[in-house]
Scaffold this motif. Structure first.
Motif, PDB file in Angstrom:
ATOM      1  N   MET A   1       0.872  -1.190   0.000  1.00 21.67           N
ATOM      2  CA  MET A   1       0.000   0.000   0.000  1.00 21.67           C
ATOM      3  C   MET A   1       0.901   1.229   0.000  1.00 21.67           C
ATOM      4  SD  MET A   1      -2.860   1.226   2.769  1.00 21.67           S
ATOM      5  CE  MET A   1      -3.737  -0.302   2.552  1.00 21.67           C
ATOM      6  N   ASN A   2       0.695   2.061  -1.076  1.00 23.50           N
ATOM      7  CA  ASN A   2       1.532   3.246  -1.136  1.00 23.50           C
ATOM      8  C   ASN A   2       1.020   4.330  -0.198  1.00 23.50           C
ATOM      9  OD1 ASN A   2      -0.721   4.365  -2.410  1.00 23.50           O
ATOM     10  ND2 ASN A   2       0.057   3.871  -4.466  1.00 23.50           N
ATOM     11  N   GLU A   3       1.766   5.348  -0.184  1.00 24.85           N
ATOM     12  CA  GLU A   3       1.456   6.438   0.752  1.00 24.85           C
ATOM     13  C   GLU A   3       0.129   7.107   0.427  1.00 24.85           C
ATOM     14  OE1 GLU A   3       3.412  10.621   2.332  1.00 24.85           O
ATOM     15  OE2 GLU A   3       4.585   9.255   1.087  1.00 24.85           O
ATOM     16  N   ARG A   4      -0.188   7.238  -0.919  1.00 17.81           N
ATOM     17  CA  ARG A   4      -1.435   7.901  -1.312  1.00 17.81           C
ATOM     18  C   ARG A   4      -2.637   7.108  -0.843  1.00 17.81           C
ATOM     19  NH1 ARG A   4      -5.007   8.080  -5.586  1.00 17.81           N
ATOM     20  NH2 ARG A   4      -5.764  10.177  -6.150  1.00 17.81           N
ATOM     21  N   THR A   5      -2.555   5.809  -0.950  1.00 17.09           N
ATOM     22  CA  THR A   5      -3.679   4.957  -0.530  1.00 17.09           C
ATOM     23  C   THR A   5      -3.896   5.053   0.967  1.00 17.09           C
ATOM     24  OG1 THR A   5      -3.172   3.433  -2.325  1.00 17.09           O
ATOM     25  CG2 THR A   5      -4.554   2.600  -0.530  1.00 17.09           C
ATOM     26  N   ALA A   6      -2.791   5.120   1.693  1.00 13.82           N
ATOM     27  CA  ALA A   6      -2.915   5.232   3.151  1.00 13.82           C
ATOM     28  C   ALA A   6      -3.587   6.540   3.545  1.00 13.82           C
ATOM     29  CB  ALA A   6      -1.531   5.129   3.791  1.00 13.82           C
ATOM     30  N   ILE A   7      -3.237   7.630   2.860  1.00 14.96           N
ATOM     31  CA  ILE A   7      -3.841   8.925   3.176  1.00 14.96           C
ATOM     32  C   ILE A   7      -5.326   8.905   2.878  1.00 14.96           C
ATOM     33  CG2 ILE A   7      -3.905  11.361   2.507  1.00 14.96           C
ATOM     34  CD1 ILE A   7      -0.854  11.153   2.072  1.00 14.96           C
ATOM     35  N   ARG A  10      -7.259   7.083   5.520  1.00 14.41           N
ATOM     36  CA  ARG A  10      -7.479   7.859   6.738  1.00 14.41           C
ATOM     37  C   ARG A  10      -8.557   8.935   6.531  1.00 14.41           C
ATOM     38  NH1 ARG A  10      -1.795   7.117   7.212  1.00 14.41           N
ATOM     39  NH2 ARG A  10      -1.388   9.144   6.242  1.00 14.41           N
ATOM     40  N   MET A  11      -8.596   9.521   5.313  1.00 16.15           N
ATOM     41  CA  MET A  11      -9.594  10.544   5.022  1.00 16.15           C
ATOM     42  C   MET A  11     -11.011   9.960   5.054  1.00 16.15           C
ATOM     43  SD  MET A  11      -7.778  12.793   2.003  1.00 16.15           S
ATOM     44  CE  MET A  11      -9.277  13.730   1.739  1.00 16.15           C
ATOM     45  N   PHE A  12     -11.144   8.777   4.401  1.00 16.30           N
ATOM     46  CA  PHE A  12     -12.479   8.152   4.419  1.00 16.30           C
ATOM     47  C   PHE A  12     -12.900   7.761   5.838  1.00 16.30           C
ATOM     48  CE2 PHE A  12     -11.749   7.331  -0.202  1.00 16.30           C
ATOM     49  CZ  PHE A  12     -12.893   7.965  -0.672  1.00 16.30           C
ATOM     50  N   SER A  13     -11.947   7.323   6.648  1.00 16.39           N
ATOM     51  CA  SER A  13     -12.274   6.985   8.041  1.00 16.39           C
ATOM     52  C   SER A  13     -12.746   8.223   8.810  1.00 16.39           C
ATOM     53  CB  SER A  13     -11.054   6.381   8.740  1.00 16.39           C
ATOM     54  OG  SER A  13     -10.668   5.186   8.107  1.00 16.39           O
ATOM     55  N   LEU A  14     -12.023   9.350   8.549  1.00 17.25           N
ATOM     56  CA  LEU A  14     -12.397  10.592   9.212  1.00 17.25           C
ATOM     57  C   LEU A  14     -13.768  11.079   8.770  1.00 17.25           C
ATOM     58  CD1 LEU A  14     -11.558  12.861  11.128  1.00 17.25           C
ATOM     59  CD2 LEU A  14     -10.403  13.979   9.219  1.00 17.25           C
ATOM     60  N   LEU A  15     -14.008  10.971   7.427  1.00 23.87           N
ATOM     61  CA  LEU A  15     -15.317  11.383   6.916  1.00 23.87           C
ATOM     62  C   LEU A  15     -16.426  10.517   7.497  1.00 23.87           C
ATOM     63  CD1 LEU A  15     -14.487  12.115   3.151  1.00 23.87           C
ATOM     64  CD2 LEU A  15     -15.209  13.761   4.895  1.00 23.87           C
ATOM     65  N   GLY A  16     -16.086   9.224   7.655  1.00 22.69           N
ATOM     66  CA  GLY A  16     -17.095   8.323   8.240  1.00 22.69           C
ATOM     67  C   GLY A  16     -17.450   8.740   9.657  1.00 22.69           C
ATOM     68  N   LEU A  17     -16.386   9.089  10.403  1.00 14.67           N
ATOM     69  CA  LEU A  17     -16.654   9.555  11.768  1.00 14.67           C
ATOM     70  C   LEU A  17     -17.463  10.843  11.781  1.00 14.67           C
ATOM     71  CD1 LEU A  17     -13.193   8.825  13.433  1.00 14.67           C
ATOM     72  CD2 LEU A  17     -15.342   7.606  13.804  1.00 14.67           C
TER      73      LEU A  17
END
Length: 715
Positions: A1-7, A10-17
């Motif tokens: 998993m490259n760095e872009r995918t990791a970012i 995290r963004m989708f997780s934050l949006l979910g929250l």
């Protein structure tokens, strides 16, 4: 998993929250509004909805003719909260100016009250009682810093009139003494309930459509008290006590046929509008709470028992010792004077203790005891007043060897004045003893009769034939040859008995006495029975001279009120000749005093400087010759001693109707006249305070030509 995918993860997780929070809120809104709405609404209602009481109005108390003796009034109190929102100095000044217009005090006075109060104070009282007009004007201001309160209070319209009968109320408007106490549960009614809302600051607000339970207003008492007779009794009792320099006294008037109490007076007295301002002893109702050894008035029991049991002959002669003393079982029995030989009528008329005890000792102890018991002694009368005492009547097995002879003359027995009145009422009523009572009927706020008191016969105390035999005997007491000559009224048949009793103090008889007189009139058809008692009179220890003279004055004035009795009397008994009663003028403005004295054809000499009468001689109530002058001392006094809107009732007796009308109208009072000619009596009494615009009732009686001639000749 490259760095872009990791970012991105995290963004989708934050949006979910972030989206989860609104979803939770929406879910909570759904739960609150749909699932738990009923329960929460009920909880909100409990927390914001409350109830406050709606005070019931205390019932009124009336006299027998419908005059209002006790009622309710409203006091309006005004205060300010300087720290209330939007309250400015201009607001406070406006309140002060409005108050000043109605009270007569300066606006600066109220501003000083505010300025001198604590800086943290949020409740500053400016006036505790303001007129309705001031309340209305202040209400229109609408300032949040203005606090207006309504305070209900009990008002006794005629001051001290019938104070011991009415009683008074405490700060909770609960009856403490008298009828206010006896009938408290009926008078006070039942409070209602009003539903209100409260905000988060716990402030209460009314709202439209709020449910309420209306109060059940207190019931009204219509008493047997005749205000005219009550006023007469109080005036003459006070005058007699002062004249004979007694410590205190009591007088009661009753209808012997029904037991209805027409008047009940004690002196000293008190004003139930302000009961705490005087010694609590003055609030004691001696008429029902004072247990005394009665002395010779108790000889009625001995006389009835002896005659009915046939142990005495009316023609029998009783030889009393020349020195007026005899020994009975080792104790000295005395007569007030050596009386010589007496028949039975003379024994009673001259009040021989020695002969009375001799007659009594012919009776068995059980017999005398039973007659005393039958006549109401040793048991309460059950009059509808609080704190009645039973008295004390020992049973025969408790008696000593000397109890019977000494009880026969009114010692070793304790009675209350109301018991003695009841016994003589039975004697006047052909032996039928009636229960005394104060309340004729009870009505609701609409005038509907809730309860009616019916005359209650307790028992027959003796045969009618016995009573008829004894009536002439006790009528002889009130004659020149009897002990109660001072109680006689020319033309009026009176029967009764005097009493003089040595006082028992700390178990020993002292050189102090109580004097009394019990009697009734007219003998041919008794309408009034009366008992008068004086404690420690100093002019004389004898009941005939002291209590008897008070009885005479009361009886004379009552007879003048009673048309039926008056028609049968010789008018000279009630003539207004050159002997005049001095009116009470202390405290009056000098011009009012001059007008009052002129109306009574009296003259005065003045001394001192000032606008008010501070001293007079002779004092009010004394009788003087028409050509005598009253000495008046003038000085200064508080001009505002009479509340705003009230006037003091002047003494109108002996004045003609025109003079009385002029005087009353000058004080803002109306007049109702009964009869014509010279005023004989009035209601309310002289000295009482009355609201301006109300009516004073006077009774007049025209002089006969014969009386006018007598007065003119004397002049």
């Amino acid at each position: 998993m490259n760095e872009r995918t990791a970012i991105m993860g995290r963004m989708f997780s934050l949006l979910g929250l972030l989206f989860l929070l609104p979803a939770a809120i929406l879910l909570q809104i759904f739960r609150v509004n749909m699932l738990e709405s009923d329960g929460l609404k009920e909880l909100w209602s409990k927390q914001t909805i409350d109830t406050i009481p709606i005070s019931a109005q205390r019932g009124n108390i009336f006299d027998a003719s419908g005059s209002l003796l006790a009622t309710n009034s409203i006091n309006y109190k005004v205060a300010v909260d300087p720290h209330a929102p939007n309250t400015t100095r201009d607001h406070l000044n406006t309140i002060s100016n409005v108050l000043s217009k109605h009270t007569g005090r300066s606006a600066a006075h109220y501003q000083n009250v505010i300025n001198n109060s604590s800086t943290r104070s949020r409740y500053i009282v400016l006036e505790r009682s303001i007129p309705v007009s001031a309340y209305d004007d202040l209400s229109e201001l609408g300032f949040r810093g203005l606090i207006l309160e309504e305070e209900y209070r009990r008002n006794y319209n005629f001051g001290s009139l019938s104070a011991h009968t009415l009683g008074f109320v405490n700060h909770n408007i609960d009856g403490m003494l008298g009828l206010e106490n006896s009938y408290n549960s009926l008078l006070k009614g039942t409070d209602g309930l009003q539903q209100v809302r409260k905000d988060r600051n716990n402030r209460i607000f009314a709202y439209v459509g709020a449910p309420q339970k209306l109060p059940a207003q207190g019931l009204n008492l219509h008493t047997t008290i005749d205000a005219y007779i009550q006023a007469i009794t109080e005036e003459e009792l006070e005058s007699g006590i002062k004249r004979h320099m007694a410590k205190y006294g009591t007088a009661i008037v009753m209808d012997p046929k029904t037991g209805a109490i027409k008047a009940l007076a004690n002196f000293p007295t008190y004003n139930p509008n302000n009961p705490s301002s005087i010694d609590s002893e003055n609030r004691r109702n001696y008429a029902v709470s004072d247990m005394i050894e009665p002395g010779s008035t108790f000889k009625l029991v001995t006389a009835i028992a002896a005659v009915e049991q046939g142990v005495v002959d009316f023609d029998e002669i009783f030889e009393t010792p020349e020195n007026g003393r005899t020994m009975i079982h080792g104790q000295v029995m005395r007569d007030h004077d050596p009386l010589g030989d007496l028949d039975f009528t003379g024994v009673i008329a001259k009040s021989s203790n020695i002969a009375t005890s001799e007659i009594a000792m012919r009776l068995k102890p059980e017999t005398l005891y039973q007659y005393a018991r039958n006549m109401g002694f040793g048991t309460p009368t059950n009059i509808d007043l609080p704190n009645e005492m039973d008295g004390r009547l020992q049973r025969p097995y408790e008696w000593s060897r000397v109890t019977l002879p000494w009880m026969s003359i009114g010692y070793e027995v304790q009675v209350t004045p109301i018991q003695m009145l009841q016994a003589y009422g039975a004697f006047a009523n052909n032996g039928r003893m009636m229960r005394p009572y104060m309340v004729e009927r009870i009505t609701d706020e609409y005038g509907n009769v809730v309860d009616q008191t019916k005359p209650n016969m307790v028992r027959q105390i003796a045969k009618e034939s016995t009573i008829k035999k004894l009536l002439p005997v006790f009528e002889e007491v009130v004659s020149d040859s009897g002990t109660a000559g001072w109680a006689s009224v020319e033309g009026l048949r009176i029967a009764g008995k005097t009493g003089t009793a040595q006082k028992l103090v700390d178990g020993r008889y002292q050189a102090t006495y109580r004097a009394s007189f019990a009697g009734f009139f007219p003998v041919e058809d008794p309408k009034y029975v009366m008992f008068v008692l004086l404690d420690e009179p100093r002019t004389s220890i004898y009941g005939g001279f002291t209590a008897g003279s008070i009885f005479k004055e009361i009886a004379t004035r009552i007879a003048g009120l009673d048309d039926e009795i008056h028609r049968n009397l010789n008018g000279e008994n009630f003539e207004i000749a050159d002997r005049k009663v001095v009116p009470r003028i202390e405290g009056l403005h000098r011009e009012d005093a001059r007008l009052l004295l002129t109306g009574k054809n009296l003259t005065a000499t003045y001394s001192g400087s000032g606008d008010y009468v501070i001293e007079q001689h002779p004092v009010s109530g004394e009788k003087i010759n028409g050509n005598s002058s009253i000495k008046i001392k003038l000085g200064s006094m508080e001009a505002d001693s009479i509340p705003d809107g009230f006037a003091e009732i002047p003494d109108l007796r002996d004045m003609n109707m025109r003079q009385a009308t002029t005087l009353l109208l000058s004080r803002g009072l109306e007049i109702e006249t009964i009869g014509s000619g010279t005023i004989y009596t009035q209601f309310p009494r002289a000295g009482d305070l009355m609201r301006k615009g109300r009516t004073v009732t006077v009774r007049g009686k025209a002089k006969t030509m014969e009386q006018t001639t007598v007065v003119a000749t004397n002049k």
